[in-house]
Design a protein around this motif. Sequence first.
Motif, mmCIF file in Angstrom:
data_model
loop_
_atom_site.group_PDB
_atom_site.id
_atom_site.type_symbol
_atom_site.label_atom_id
_atom_site.label_comp_id
_atom_site.label_asym_id
_atom_site.label_seq_id
_atom_site.Cartn_x
_atom_site.Cartn_y
_atom_site.Cartn_z
ATOM 1 N N LYS A 112 45.810 -5.187 65.256
ATOM 2 C CA LYS A 112 45.136 -5.193 66.556
ATOM 3 C C LYS A 112 45.148 -6.596 67.136
ATOM 4 O O LYS A 112 45.358 -6.782 68.339
ATOM 5 N N ARG A 141 52.879 -0.140 66.240
ATOM 6 C CA ARG A 141 52.242 1.175 66.279
ATOM 7 C C ARG A 141 52.705 2.018 65.088
ATOM 8 O O ARG A 141 51.906 2.662 64.423
ATOM 9 N N THR A 159 55.896 -3.817 70.017
ATOM 10 C CA THR A 159 54.688 -3.011 70.149
ATOM 11 C C THR A 159 54.889 -1.649 69.489
ATOM 12 O O THR A 159 54.016 -1.152 68.782
ATOM 13 N N LYS A 204 48.549 -7.183 68.564
ATOM 14 C CA LYS A 204 48.679 -6.401 69.803
ATOM 15 C C LYS A 204 47.931 -7.083 70.949
ATOM 16 O O LYS A 204 48.474 -7.246 72.042
ATOM 17 N N ASP A 205 46.686 -7.515 70.695
ATOM 18 C CA ASP A 205 45.898 -8.197 71.730
ATOM 19 C C ASP A 205 46.583 -9.492 72.168
ATOM 20 O O ASP A 205 46.608 -9.827 73.358
ATOM 21 N N GLU A 240 49.564 -8.617 74.386
ATOM 22 C CA GLU A 240 49.118 -8.174 75.706
ATOM 23 C C GLU A 240 48.675 -9.361 76.555
ATOM 24 O O GLU A 240 48.997 -9.436 77.739
ATOM 25 N N THR A 276 40.547 -12.649 61.967
ATOM 26 C CA THR A 276 40.393 -11.353 62.625
ATOM 27 C C THR A 276 40.071 -10.291 61.575
ATOM 28 O O THR A 276 40.360 -10.471 60.395
ATOM 29 N N GLN A 322 47.622 4.172 58.316
ATOM 30 C CA GLN A 322 46.575 5.175 58.478
ATOM 31 C C GLN A 322 46.878 6.424 57.635
ATOM 32 O O GLN A 322 46.012 6.969 56.973
ATOM 33 N N ASP A 363 41.332 -7.249 61.936
ATOM 34 C CA ASP A 363 42.467 -6.323 61.999
ATOM 35 C C ASP A 363 43.692 -7.085 62.505
ATOM 36 O O ASP A 363 43.795 -7.376 63.705
ATOM 37 N N LYS A 423 51.128 0.719 61.876
ATOM 38 C CA LYS A 423 49.710 1.095 61.865
ATOM 39 C C LYS A 423 49.550 2.580 61.517
ATOM 40 O O LYS A 423 48.673 2.948 60.740
#
Length: 153
Positions: free
Chosen positions: A88, A139, A135, A91-92, A95, A83, A146, A85, A142
Amino acid sequence: MFLTYGDLAKLFPNKYGIQDHELYFHTVVSNSAVLQPKGLFIPFEDGSGKLSQAIENGAIAALWDEKENIPSYTPNHFPIFITNDLLKGLKDMMELYIENLRKMEQTRKEVTNFLFLDEVRLKETKSTYDIAVMTEKIRTVKERLQIGKEGAK
């Protein structure tokens, strides 16, 4: 219901190793030092450890950042999902797993455990968080990453 190779193959078409759609993951772990029977190792945090240690502790596959070299000691048959990321991707994956759980009408006796270490007690004990808490943690991590990138500019 367990997370499966097929689930991950849909999310991460770029992959290496054996393609076994009968492969089930009992754990998802971000730290190689944690026991992870039939585990999927995701080194998304600093200090996650080495893939070799994750394999020793039961990892049977890994989610890997495309910018990182796959270690040369990795067995040829060992499934590696690529991947761009990791956060992400995690997270995917979560989900998709939640969506699959909701679709199931049978009793959920067997589920994949998402294991993350409690930051306060690193290497002392392990904690299993529910997906909503994980989750939120992802976040937060992440956002920190950032902020670090923005501060370095």
